[in-house]
Design an enzyme around this catalytic site. Sequence first.
Site, short mmCIF file in Angstrom:
data_model
loop_
_atom_site.label_atom_id
_atom_site.label_comp_id
_atom_site.label_asym_id
_atom_site.label_seq_id
_atom_site.Cartn_x
_atom_site.Cartn_y
_atom_site.Cartn_z
N ASP A 284 -4.02 95.83 16.60
CA ASP A 284 -3.90 95.76 15.14
C ASP A 284 -2.76 96.65 14.67
O ASP A 284 -2.71 97.84 15.02
CB ASP A 284 -5.21 96.29 14.52
CG ASP A 284 -5.76 95.39 13.45
OD1 ASP A 284 -5.09 94.41 13.07
OD2 ASP A 284 -6.89 95.67 13.00
N ASP B 220 -7.99 98.15 13.76
CA ASP B 220 -7.84 99.43 13.05
C ASP B 220 -9.19 99.89 12.49
O ASP B 220 -9.31 100.97 11.92
CB ASP B 220 -6.75 99.36 11.97
CG ASP B 220 -7.09 98.39 10.86
OD1 ASP B 220 -8.08 97.63 10.98
OD2 ASP B 220 -6.35 98.38 9.84
N SER B 221 -10.24 99.07 12.70
CA SER B 221 -11.62 99.52 12.42
C SER B 221 -11.92 100.75 13.27
O SER B 221 -12.87 101.49 13.00
CB SER B 221 -12.63 98.41 12.73
OG SER B 221 -12.40 97.85 14.00
N GLU C 108 -11.57 86.75 7.02
CA GLU C 108 -12.63 87.76 6.83
C GLU C 108 -13.18 87.70 5.41
O GLU C 108 -12.41 87.63 4.43
CB GLU C 108 -12.07 89.17 7.11
CG GLU C 108 -13.13 90.25 6.88
CD GLU C 108 -12.78 91.63 7.41
OE1 GLU C 108 -11.69 91.79 8.01
OE2 GLU C 108 -13.59 92.55 7.20
N LYS D 50 -1.83 91.91 15.41
CA LYS D 50 -2.44 91.29 14.22
C LYS D 50 -1.98 92.07 13.00
O LYS D 50 -1.85 93.31 13.07
CB LYS D 50 -3.97 91.33 14.32
CG LYS D 50 -4.67 90.81 13.07
CD LYS D 50 -6.16 90.61 13.26
CE LYS D 50 -6.98 91.87 13.10
NZ LYS D 50 -6.86 92.53 11.78
N GLU E 14 -2.36 92.09 8.43
CA GLU E 14 -3.12 91.59 7.29
C GLU E 14 -2.18 91.09 6.19
O GLU E 14 -1.12 91.69 5.95
CB GLU E 14 -4.01 92.70 6.72
CG GLU E 14 -5.06 93.18 7.70
CD GLU E 14 -5.97 94.26 7.12
OE1 GLU E 14 -5.83 94.60 5.91
OE2 GLU E 14 -6.82 94.78 7.87
O1 KIV Z 1 -10.04 96.07 12.65
C1 KIV Z 1 -10.90 95.18 12.87
O2 KIV Z 1 -11.92 95.41 13.52
C2 KIV Z 1 -10.65 93.85 12.33
C3 KIV Z 1 -11.72 92.83 12.50
C4 KIV Z 1 -12.81 93.10 11.55
C5 KIV Z 1 -11.20 91.45 12.37
O3 KIV Z 1 -9.62 93.62 11.77
#
Ligand code: KIV
Length: 282
Positions: free
Chosen positions: A84, A45-46, A182, A113, A115
Site C-alpha cells: 500500500d 496501511d491498516s 471499500e 495499491k 486510493e
Molecule cells: O490497508 C488496508 O488494509 C486496506 C484494505 C482494507 C483494503 O486498504
Amino acid sequence: MAQKMTAPAVRARKGTDPLVMVTAYDAPGARMADEAGVDLILVGDSLAMVVLGYEDTLQVTTEDMAHHIAAVARAKPRCMVVGDLPWMSYHVSVEDTVRNAAALVRAGAQAVKLEGGAKRVPMVSAIVDAEIPVMGHIGLTPQSVHAMGGFKVQGKSVDAAALLVEDALALEAAGVFSLVLEGVPDEVARMVTAAVSVPTIGIGAGPWCDGQVLVFHDVLGIEDRIVPKFVRRYASLRADGVAALAAFADDVRARRFPSDAESYHLSEDVSRAMGLYGSVSA
Ligand code: KIV
C-alpha cells in the site's frame, strides 16, 4: 509446487473463481496466509491502526511500509504481495509517486495499491509506465478520513454511485490490474463490477465483487475492540492468547514452569567435577 501469483493471473480471474486477499504485516502472518492458500497478501496501511496503534492510517510512511513489506516478502509466499502506498506518498508529484512505488517494489512488493479515483489517473499511469502493476481503491478510502468526515459508507446517492462508476472506468483506462471497493452499498459494487473488465475486490461492499479482502487481525479475532458489520470472525486468537499468557503467568508464579524436561543439564562428569552430582536432582 504451485505457481507464484502474478498481476496478469489476477487480472485473468475476472468473472471466474473469486479472488481471496488478506492483509499481512510480517513473515509469520505471510506464511499463515500462504499456507491457507489465499491469492493475494496486501501489506496494507491498516498497519498503522492494526499493528502500530495509531487512530487512523495517516501516520505511516513509505519507510514504515517498506519495512513491513520486506518482512512479508522474506517469507517468500506463493501469493502475490501488494504494498500500500501511504498517505502523502503519491500526492505531491508524479516523480515522487514513482520513486515511492519503486521503494515498495525494491522492498519486495509485486504491485502497489493507491486510493482515489479519476484524480489519481496521472499517478497511476506513471507507475504503470514504470512497469509496476497498480491496484486501485475507491469508495471508503481511509486516507480521506478527514475529507469524508469519518469512516463512512460512500456511493449512497444516485450521483455518488455514478461518480464511483466513472472513477472505476478512469482507473481501468489508466491501467490498474484490479480494484478494491471499500464501504459501498452492494448494489453499487455490483454496478462497478459489471462496468469494468478488471477484477473488483470488495471489503464492506457485498457479495457481487470478483473477490473479497479482510484484515488479518479481524479474520483471526486478534483485534476485537471494534467489529465492523462486514467482518466475519473465523477464530478468537485474542481471547486464546490472553488465556495462554495468563496460564504461563500462573505457572511461573507457582514455580510449575520450567519443568526438568524444559531445562538444560550438565553432563554427569562435569557435574561431578563441580561437586554438584547428587546435590541437585538430575
Ligand atoms: O490497508 C488496508 O488494509 C486496506 C484494505 C482494507 C483494503 O486498504
